[in-house]
Design an enzyme around this catalytic site. Structure first.
Site, short mmCIF file in Angstrom:
data_model
loop_
_atom_site.label_atom_id
_atom_site.label_comp_id
_atom_site.label_asym_id
_atom_site.label_seq_id
_atom_site.Cartn_x
_atom_site.Cartn_y
_atom_site.Cartn_z
N HIS A 166 1.13 1.50 -48.55
CA HIS A 166 -0.12 2.10 -48.09
C HIS A 166 -1.09 2.31 -49.24
O HIS A 166 -2.30 2.39 -49.03
CB HIS A 166 0.14 3.40 -47.33
CG HIS A 166 0.70 4.53 -48.12
ND1 HIS A 166 2.07 4.74 -48.26
CD2 HIS A 166 0.11 5.52 -48.82
CE1 HIS A 166 2.28 5.81 -49.00
NE2 HIS A 166 1.11 6.30 -49.36
N ASP A 221 7.01 -0.11 -46.53
CA ASP A 221 6.01 0.60 -47.33
C ASP A 221 6.21 0.29 -48.82
O ASP A 221 6.70 1.12 -49.58
CB ASP A 221 6.08 2.11 -47.08
CG ASP A 221 4.83 2.83 -47.55
OD1 ASP A 221 3.89 2.16 -48.04
OD2 ASP A 221 4.77 4.07 -47.43
N GLY A 232 -0.73 12.02 -53.72
CA GLY A 232 -0.83 11.49 -55.07
C GLY A 232 0.50 11.04 -55.62
O GLY A 232 0.57 10.26 -56.57
N SER A 279 2.60 9.29 -53.86
CA SER A 279 2.97 8.06 -53.17
C SER A 279 3.24 6.93 -54.15
O SER A 279 2.49 6.70 -55.10
CB SER A 279 1.85 7.63 -52.22
OG SER A 279 1.94 8.29 -51.00
N SER A 339 7.19 7.28 -50.01
CA SER A 339 6.37 6.85 -48.88
C SER A 339 5.55 8.02 -48.35
O SER A 339 4.33 8.04 -48.47
CB SER A 339 7.24 6.26 -47.77
OG SER A 339 6.47 5.97 -46.62
#
Length: 378
Positions: free
Chosen positions: A208, A237, A318, A320, A335
Site C-alpha cells: 500500500h 501487501d 508511518g 507501514s 501491513s
C-alpha cells in the site's frame, strides 16, 4: 497490551444454514491436552523444523501447532491417540483437539463468503483450535450481526472477539526524521529489508506504500533514491523498490533505534508463539509474539489482504512496511492493524518469504548462518 474486549460467540450454536459449506465433525472429541512423558527443550527454529516433519508424517491427523516460548516446547494438535503417541515419541507435546485443519480452513472460506465486512480480520488459532474473528470498533449494528450470525452457524469452529481499535494500514503523511523512514507521494512509510534482485540492490516495503508513489526518498521532498519495480495491494501487501544508484551497498540489517543495528542473515517462516520484534519510523522498536497465521484482514473500501501474520506487536501510522524480525531472521513487513503503542492492539504482517518468492528478490549474500538454527530459507 492487547485490547480485545470479550468473546461474543462460542461453541454450542446451531449447524450451518442451507447453502453454506458443510463442516462435518463426526467422531470429534473435546479438547483434551495430553501429559507427555518427556518433551524436548527446543529453540524456535528447531521446533519449526520438527513441526514440519511431524505434520507431514501425520497428514490429516495433524491439526496445527504452536511454539510455547516460555517452556521452549513444541505443541502439536492431533485428532487421535495414535498420533498423540507419535508426537510424544518425537519429544513434542501432544494435544488432542476437536477440529481438524480441513474444517478450520473451510470455516475461513465460509467467513469470506458470508462475513466480508470492513473492519474484520480472522485467522486460525492453534491454541484454541478455532478460527478467531476480530471485529474492530467500527463494526456495529447490521454488520456486527452479519459477522456473529456467520460464526453462530459454525458450531465450535469460530469465535468472535472485539478489538478496541480500528483496522487500518500504517502509512503516514507527516514528516519525521529517522534512518529507516522513506517518503513518497505525500506519504511516509518504513523500509523493510534490503534485498538483491537480478544483481541490483533494492528493498522491500508495504504494497500500500508502493501504490502511493512510484519514487521514494529518505527525506520529505528530497531527492528520490529508489523506484518501485512491483507492488501488490490488496490481496497481498508488499512492494519491491530498486535503488536508483546501482552502487548502493547491498547489506541487510534492521535499525534497533538506539544507534545499533541487527544484521539479517536469513528468512524464517512465522509460527504461533514465536517472539518477534518490529522496527518502524514512527514508534521505533517494539516486541511481542506471533498469535495467528494465514490471517485475512478487511481494511475497507475493497482492501482485503490474505495470508498475513497476526501479532500482538504494536504499530502506528508511518510504521507501514517496516521490518518484523526474530533474531537475525527476516519474518514480515508491517501491513496494518488496530490500536497504537500506548494502548496496544493487533498488528498484521506480510510474510517476507512470500514477498521474496513473488518478486524473485533475495537477501544479500554473506550474512552467514545463525548458530544452531540452520541456514537461510531462501
Amino acid at each position: 497490551m492487547n485490547k480485545r474486549t470479550g468473546v461474543i460467540v462460542g461453541a454450542g450454536i446451531a449447524a450451518l444454514v442451507t447453502g453454506a459449506i458443510l463442516l462435518p465433525q463426526a467422531n470429534a472429541s473435546p479438547d483434551a491436552p495430553d501429559t507427555p512423558s518427556g518433551p524436548r527443550t527446543l529453540s524456535g527454529p528447531s521446533a519449526a523444523r520438527l513441526a514440519s516433519t511431524l505434520t507431514g508424517d501425520l497428514g490429516e491427523n495433524a491439526a496445527g501447532w504452536y511454539y510455547d516460548a516460555d517452556a521452549r516446547r513444541l505443541v502439536v494438535n492431533v485428532l487421535d491417540a495414535d498420533s498423540a503417541r507419535r508426537v510424544r515419541d518425537q519429544g513434542a507435546v501432544a494435544r488432542t483437539v476437536r477440529n481438524s485443519t480441513a474444517e478450520l480452513r473451510a470455516a475461513t472460506r465460509v467467513l469470506g463468503d458470508k462475513a466480508a465486512v470492513p473492519g474484520t480480520a480472522w485467522s486460525i488459532d492453534p491454541r484454541s483450535n478455532r478460527v478467531v474473528v476480530l471485529a474492530d470498533r467500527t463494526v456495529t449494528g447490521a454488520e456486527l450481526t452479519t459477522v456473529t450470525s456467520a460464526a453462530e452457524r459454525m458450531d465450535g469452529l469460530v469465535t468472535v472477539e472485539r478489538s478496541a481499535g480500528e483496522f487500518r494500514t500504517f502509512a503516514g503523511n507527516e514528516a519525521l526524521d529517522g534512518g529507516d523512514a522513506i517518503f513518497g507521494g505525500g506519504s511516509r512509510c518504513s523500509l523493510g529489508f534490503n534485498v538483491v534482485v537480478d544483481g541490483a540492490p533494492g528493498f522491500l516495503t508495504a504494497g500500500h506504500c508502493g501504490n502511493a508513489s512510484r519514487s521514494w526518498s529518505v527525506d520529505q521532498g528530497g531527492q528520490p533514491v529508489g523506484t518501485v519495480r512491483s507492488s501488490e495491494f490488496p490481496g497481498s501487501d508488499f512492494a519491491l523498490v530498486t535503488y536508483d544508484d546501482p552502487a548502493v551497498p547491498a547489506t541487510s540489517s534492521v535499525d534497533l533505534q538506539d544507534g545499533s543495528t541487527q544484521p539479517i542473515t536469513r528468512v524464517a517462516e512465522a509460527s504461533v508463539g514465536m517472539p518477534v520484534q518490529r522496527s518502524g519510523s514512527t514508534t521505533g522498536l517494539s516486541e511481542g509474539t506471533v498469535t495467528g497465521l494465514d490471517a485475512t484482514v478487511n481494511y475497507g473500501d475493497g482492501q482485503i489482504v490474505t495470508g498475513l501474520i497476526q501479532t500482538d506487536v504494536c504499530a502506528e501510522p508511518g510504521d507501514s512496511g517496516g521490518a518484523m524480525f526474530s533474531g537475525d531472521a527476516a519474518v514480515g513487513l508491517t501491513s496494518g492493524g488496530s490500536g497504537d503503542c500506548t494502548q496496544g492492539g493487533e498488528t498484521f504482517f506480510q510474510p517476507v518469504s512470500a514477498a521474496l518468492a513473488a518478486t524473485g528478490a533475495e537477501l544479500p549474500v554473506g550474512g552467514g548462518e545463525a548458530p544452531g538454527d540452520g541456514g537461510p530459507v531462501n
